[in-house]
Design an enzyme around this catalytic site. Structure first.
Site, PDB file in Angstrom:
ATOM      1  N   TYR A  10      24.330  80.909  80.319  1.00  0.00           N
ATOM      2  CA  TYR A  10      23.089  80.321  80.832  1.00  0.00           C
ATOM      3  C   TYR A  10      23.349  79.037  81.617  1.00  0.00           C
ATOM      4  O   TYR A  10      22.593  78.080  81.509  1.00  0.00           O
ATOM      5  CB  TYR A  10      22.112  79.985  79.689  1.00  0.00           C
ATOM      6  CG  TYR A  10      21.891  81.082  78.684  1.00  0.00           C
ATOM      7  CD1 TYR A  10      21.484  82.344  79.083  1.00  0.00           C
ATOM      8  CD2 TYR A  10      22.076  80.849  77.324  1.00  0.00           C
ATOM      9  CE1 TYR A  10      21.270  83.350  78.149  1.00  0.00           C
ATOM     10  CE2 TYR A  10      21.859  81.843  76.393  1.00  0.00           C
ATOM     11  CZ  TYR A  10      21.446  83.095  76.813  1.00  0.00           C
ATOM     12  OH  TYR A  10      21.220  84.069  75.892  1.00  0.00           O
ATOM     13  N   TYR A 138      12.559  87.323  71.113  1.00  0.00           N
ATOM     14  CA  TYR A 138      13.909  87.337  71.691  1.00  0.00           C
ATOM     15  C   TYR A 138      14.795  88.195  70.789  1.00  0.00           C
ATOM     16  O   TYR A 138      14.870  87.960  69.580  1.00  0.00           O
ATOM     17  CB  TYR A 138      14.499  85.926  71.804  1.00  0.00           C
ATOM     18  CG  TYR A 138      15.932  85.967  72.279  1.00  0.00           C
ATOM     19  CD1 TYR A 138      16.233  86.086  73.639  1.00  0.00           C
ATOM     20  CD2 TYR A 138      16.996  85.950  71.374  1.00  0.00           C
ATOM     21  CE1 TYR A 138      17.548  86.176  74.069  1.00  0.00           C
ATOM     22  CE2 TYR A 138      18.318  86.034  71.803  1.00  0.00           C
ATOM     23  CZ  TYR A 138      18.583  86.148  73.152  1.00  0.00           C
ATOM     24  OH  TYR A 138      19.871  86.249  73.589  1.00  0.00           O
ATOM     25  N   ASP A 232      14.012  91.924  62.979  1.00  0.00           N
ATOM     26  CA  ASP A 232      15.166  91.212  63.514  1.00  0.00           C
ATOM     27  C   ASP A 232      15.274  89.884  62.765  1.00  0.00           C
ATOM     28  O   ASP A 232      14.561  88.926  63.074  1.00  0.00           O
ATOM     29  CB  ASP A 232      14.982  90.999  65.020  1.00  0.00           C
ATOM     30  CG  ASP A 232      16.149  90.257  65.651  1.00  0.00           C
ATOM     31  OD1 ASP A 232      17.043  89.800  64.899  1.00  0.00           O
ATOM     32  OD2 ASP A 232      16.162  90.115  66.889  1.00  0.00           O
ATOM     33  N   LYS A 261      24.320  85.882  63.158  1.00  0.00           N
ATOM     34  CA  LYS A 261      24.303  84.410  63.137  1.00  0.00           C
ATOM     35  C   LYS A 261      24.830  83.792  61.832  1.00  0.00           C
ATOM     36  O   LYS A 261      26.013  83.543  61.721  1.00  0.00           O
ATOM     37  CB  LYS A 261      22.908  83.899  63.488  1.00  0.00           C
ATOM     38  CG  LYS A 261      22.571  84.157  64.967  1.00  0.00           C
ATOM     39  CD  LYS A 261      21.712  83.092  65.568  1.00  0.00           C
ATOM     40  CE  LYS A 261      21.664  83.113  67.072  1.00  0.00           C
ATOM     41  NZ  LYS A 261      20.822  84.136  67.675  1.00  0.00           N
TER      42      LYS A 261
END
Ligand SMILES: *Cc1c(COP(=O)(O)O)cnc(C)c1O
Length: 414
Positions: A10, A138, A232, A261
């Protein structure tokens, strides 16, 4: 001598400054080559739940490294992956017992979507290939994952013309939007493989929260229309919201859950897509083609599984969930002052997540620099400044993060 730099995520490589070099991490501290030390407020994208370099995880990985860093999971298993699977199955709610491993959150989402589509095919029901997801969601950067992300979020707008066409709706907030959702689902049920949602916290697309009742209502609708519910929990899993998994707040049991994560305490790339027995059984057959058609090279990597097992040990031996609740109180109290600053529209806290939202998008690069000059590593995005620190951060370090947010937000707003 010029050194070739890695192509960073990004980042506009032409205009962005050369990134600072981190040489060491310890606890909540990042040590830079230039001698500065930063207190980390975001835990490497909310993954480092025990802080960096936790000796227990480090030791587990070192021991595993000695005798088997990697072995393929094609036809073989090993002790760390068997142990991890058993532990995850016990920790996860309900019948979520069948764990498929990959190396990143986005891939775990791809697998969840593929699993859902193949589930219906295996049951002989055709046409169920689309997904419903929610605005401000997301789910990752790969193509299938992008297709279920927020459709106007800048990151993914670019690829709109190559993304699968999914049904993306607002999260229901009241009776009216709930019945609207019900209508859309009735209309599309025969083409939907499943519904995918981040429970309680929509993280990377704006750090938006919703109540457990909203999740329970979504779960209810998916049940009534016989759709697969995919949660999620890549951001929320492992204590971030004050419970081990966010779905526990609503007593919702999905058909498929995705984890990554903080699964390894943020130390090694590992992700899991976990299905219930009900989903798993649709893949059991004497026809080979009904097997789940996926197989990452580094599926169930032993080093990563050793790290994940050690991370789970820490959830057993140290009071992480209580720490998340303590962080919550301190964030509530500490960030409240931001509510009074001009230009701030919202201050919200859930578990170990604190968010300050601006009315207009601030100058992100300026804010990021301001945080570094305050000695903290906080990376605002879009219109939010957020804190997702290690769950075992001590209250003095947390207070320094809060003070830095208050100071920088006040400066930005005036
Ligand atoms: C980070 C994240 C992903 C993507 O995971 P990667 O490991 O970055 O591919 C997906 N869903 C949620 C909720 C996330 O926070």
């Amino acid at each position: 001598m010029s050194v070739t730099q890695p192509w960073l995520p990004y980042r506009q490589m032409q205009t962005a400054p050369i990134p600072m070099m981190a040489v060491r991490t310890e606890g909540v501290r990042i040590y830079l080559r230039d001698g500065r030390t930063l207190i980390d407020g975001i835990g490497s994208w909310w993954s480092a739940c025990h802080g960096y370099n936790h000796p227990h995880i480090r030791q587990a990985v070192q021991e595993q490294l000695e005798f088997m860093p990697h072995i393929m999971l094609g036809g073989l298993v090993h002790e760390p992956v068997v142990r991890l699977t058993d532990r995850l199955a016990r920790l996860l709610p309900g019948e979520l017992n069948h764990v498929f491993y990959s190396e990143s959150g986005s891939v775990a989402i791809e697998i969840a979507m593929k699993m859902a589509v193949q589930y219906w095919k295996n049951k002989g029901i055709s046409g169920r290939t689309r997904f419903m997801s929610f605005r401000d969601g997301y789910h990752g950067d790969t193509f299938a994952a992008m297709s279920v992300c927020d459709p106007v979020d800048g990151m993914h707008r670019l690829f709109k013309d190559v993304l699968a066409d999914q049904i993306i709706v607002d999260l229901p907030r009241d009776e009216k939007s709930l019945s609207a959702l019900e209508n859309i689902i009735s209309t599309h049920a025969s083409e939907l493989a499943g519904v995918i949602v981040e429970p309680l916290v929509q993280a990377a697309a704006g750090m938006k929260f919703h109540e457990p009742e909203v999740l329970a209502a979504i779960s209810d609708i998916t049940r009534r229309h016989d759709l697969l519910l995919i949660l999620d929990e890549i951001a929320t899993g492992f204590g971030r919201t004050g419970k081990l998994f966010a779905c526990e707040h609503a007593a919702v049991e999905p058909d498929i859950i995705t984890l990554s994560k903080a699964l390894t305490g943020g130390t090694m790339p590992l992700a899991a897509t976990v299905a219930t027995g009900h989903v798993y059984e649709a893949f059991l057959s004497d026809e080979y083609e009904k097997a789940l058609m996926h197989g990452p090279t580094f599926c169930g990597n032993p080093l990563a599984c050793a790290a994940a097992n050690a991370s789970l040990d820490l959830f057993e031996t140290e009071p992480r969930l209580m720490q998340a609740t303590m962080i919550e109180s301190q964030l509530e109290e500490g960030l409240a002052v931001c509510r009074g600053y001009p230009g701030v529209t919202d201050v919200r806290v859930k578990g170990a997540i604190g968010v300050v939202q601006f009315l207009h998008r601030p100058d992100i690069n300026y804010l990021r620099e301001q945080f570094i000059s305050q000695g903290v590593w906080i990376r605002p995005f879009g219109d939010v400044v957020y804190l997702t620190p290690a769950l075992n951060i001590d209250s003095d370090d947390l207070q320094q993060l809060i003070n830095a947010v208050n100071h920088v937000v006040k400066g930005a707003a005036s």
